[in-house]
Design an enzyme around this catalytic site. Structure first.
Site, PDB file in Angstrom:
ATOM      1  N   GLY A 133       0.842  -1.186   0.000  1.00  0.00           N
ATOM      2  CA  GLY A 133       0.000   0.000   0.000  1.00  0.00           C
ATOM      3  C   GLY A 133       0.876   1.234   0.000  1.00  0.00           C
ATOM      4  O   GLY A 133       2.023   1.202   0.446  1.00  0.00           O
ATOM      5  N   GLN A 137       2.675   9.987   1.367  1.00  0.00           N
ATOM      6  CA  GLN A 137       3.973   9.312   1.420  1.00  0.00           C
ATOM      7  C   GLN A 137       4.848   9.651   0.223  1.00  0.00           C
ATOM      8  O   GLN A 137       6.046   9.358   0.240  1.00  0.00           O
ATOM      9  CB  GLN A 137       3.784   7.800   1.509  1.00  0.00           C
ATOM     10  CG  GLN A 137       3.181   7.340   2.825  1.00  0.00           C
ATOM     11  CD  GLN A 137       3.038   5.843   2.840  1.00  0.00           C
ATOM     12  OE1 GLN A 137       2.036   5.312   2.386  1.00  0.00           O
ATOM     13  NE2 GLN A 137       4.066   5.175   3.352  1.00  0.00           N
ATOM     14  N   CYS A 188       5.858   0.088   7.549  1.00  0.00           N
ATOM     15  CA  CYS A 188       5.473   1.214   6.703  1.00  0.00           C
ATOM     16  C   CYS A 188       6.688   1.682   5.906  1.00  0.00           C
ATOM     17  O   CYS A 188       7.787   1.777   6.456  1.00  0.00           O
ATOM     18  CB  CYS A 188       4.945   2.345   7.583  1.00  0.00           C
ATOM     19  SG  CYS A 188       4.397   3.797   6.680  1.00  0.00           S
ATOM     20  N   LEU A 189       6.462   1.991   4.648  1.00  0.00           N
ATOM     21  CA  LEU A 189       7.557   2.467   3.801  1.00  0.00           C
ATOM     22  C   LEU A 189       8.113   3.799   4.289  1.00  0.00           C
ATOM     23  O   LEU A 189       9.278   4.102   4.045  1.00  0.00           O
ATOM     24  CB  LEU A 189       7.086   2.578   2.350  1.00  0.00           C
ATOM     25  CG  LEU A 189       6.667   1.263   1.695  1.00  0.00           C
ATOM     26  CD1 LEU A 189       6.090   1.514   0.300  1.00  0.00           C
ATOM     27  CD2 LEU A 189       7.812   0.278   1.643  1.00  0.00           C
ATOM     28  N   HIS A 202      -4.601   1.191   7.361  1.00  0.00           N
ATOM     29  CA  HIS A 202      -3.245   1.730   7.491  1.00  0.00           C
ATOM     30  C   HIS A 202      -3.051   2.908   6.528  1.00  0.00           C
ATOM     31  O   HIS A 202      -2.579   3.984   6.926  1.00  0.00           O
ATOM     32  CB  HIS A 202      -2.232   0.620   7.206  1.00  0.00           C
ATOM     33  CG  HIS A 202      -0.807   1.069   7.243  1.00  0.00           C
ATOM     34  ND1 HIS A 202       0.044   0.748   8.269  1.00  0.00           N
ATOM     35  CD2 HIS A 202      -0.082   1.823   6.367  1.00  0.00           C
ATOM     36  CE1 HIS A 202       1.235   1.291   8.031  1.00  0.00           C
ATOM     37  NE2 HIS A 202       1.185   1.942   6.874  1.00  0.00           N
ATOM     38  N   GLU A 203      -3.420   2.705   5.259  1.00  0.00           N
ATOM     39  CA  GLU A 203      -3.239   3.767   4.260  1.00  0.00           C
ATOM     40  C   GLU A 203      -4.163   4.948   4.536  1.00  0.00           C
ATOM     41  O   GLU A 203      -3.773   6.109   4.365  1.00  0.00           O
ATOM     42  CB  GLU A 203      -3.461   3.225   2.846  1.00  0.00           C
ATOM     43  CG  GLU A 203      -2.502   2.117   2.440  1.00  0.00           C
ATOM     44  CD  GLU A 203      -1.023   2.437   2.682  1.00  0.00           C
ATOM     45  OE1 GLU A 203      -0.614   3.609   2.548  1.00  0.00           O
ATOM     46  OE2 GLU A 203      -0.279   1.505   3.018  1.00  0.00           O
ATOM     47  N   HIS A 263      -2.826   7.494   6.845  1.00  0.00           N
ATOM     48  CA  HIS A 263      -1.918   8.474   6.229  1.00  0.00           C
ATOM     49  C   HIS A 263      -2.687   9.691   5.721  1.00  0.00           C
ATOM     50  O   HIS A 263      -2.192  10.819   5.800  1.00  0.00           O
ATOM     51  CB  HIS A 263      -1.132   7.848   5.068  1.00  0.00           C
ATOM     52  CG  HIS A 263       0.008   6.991   5.500  1.00  0.00           C
ATOM     53  ND1 HIS A 263       1.088   7.475   6.216  1.00  0.00           N
ATOM     54  CD2 HIS A 263       0.244   5.663   5.310  1.00  0.00           C
ATOM     55  CE1 HIS A 263       1.937   6.484   6.446  1.00  0.00           C
ATOM     56  NE2 HIS A 263       1.446   5.375   5.916  1.00  0.00           N
TER      57      HIS A 263
END
Length: 183
Positions: free
Chosen positions: A45, A50, A98-99, A140-141, A144
């Site tokens: 994701g 991000q 997470c990235l 999760h996304e 953000h």
């Protein structure tokens, strides 16, 4: 085009994202770039903040979870101007990463089911319930888009333990294998 992923400490990760114009001529290209960026970084994701854009867009591809969850039906899609209207079902713990927070993985408890409305990359409206690992990825996304990162969902003790690793990320001491943007 592979976009740089903004790491923890970047102000854009703490802003509440704004709705995007569905008629924006650059939207499809942006979504395609987000997919390419996510795959390049081995993610499942990726949210627009991000990659430095504070707009309500994220992409997901749950295919990697098919090995762990054989009953999981893989899903790939873009979520444009999404709204989670309900979170329900069981509380399910799961180790998240997470990235934007490389090398940090912690158990986060999230609801097993959500109700969400959104537009896809073709402008089609969706109003549906989603469950399982896909619901987790979406939550999760979605966080953000609300200016949150997964560590915000942890206990105060866990947050204290992670203070130094998070400061290391923000201070440029962590170097993931993918293209990044730092303060």
């Amino acid at each position: 085009m592979i976009l740089p992923i903004y790491l923890y400490g970047q102000p854009v990760l703490r802003k509440t994202a704004v709705e995007v114009d569905l008629n924006d001529a650059t939207l499809k290209t942006f979504v395609a770039d987000m997919y390419e960026t996510m795959y390049n970084a081995d993610g499942v994701g990726l949210a627009a903040p991000q990659v430095g854009k504070s707009v309500r867009v994220f992409v997901v591809d749950s295919t990697p979870y098919k090995e762990i969850y054989p009953d999981h039906e893989p899903f790939k899609g873009a979520f444009i101007n999404p709204t989670i209207t309900d979170r329900f079902g069981q509380d399910v713990p799961f180790a998240e990463g997470c990235l934007s927070l490389p090398k940090i993985n912690e158990e986060v408890v999230r609801k097993s089911d959500i109700h969400i409305t959104y537009y896809d990359e073709n402008g089609e409206f969706h109003d549906c319930d989603i469950n399982g690992v896909l619901a987790r990825i979406i939550q999760h996304e979605y966080d953000h888009l609300e200016g949150k990162v997964f560590t915000d969902n942890l206990s105060q003790i866990k947050k204290m333990v992670l203070k130094r690793p998070l400061n290391d990320i923000a201070g440029g001491k962590v170097h993931p294998a993918y293209k990044t943007m730092r303060r």
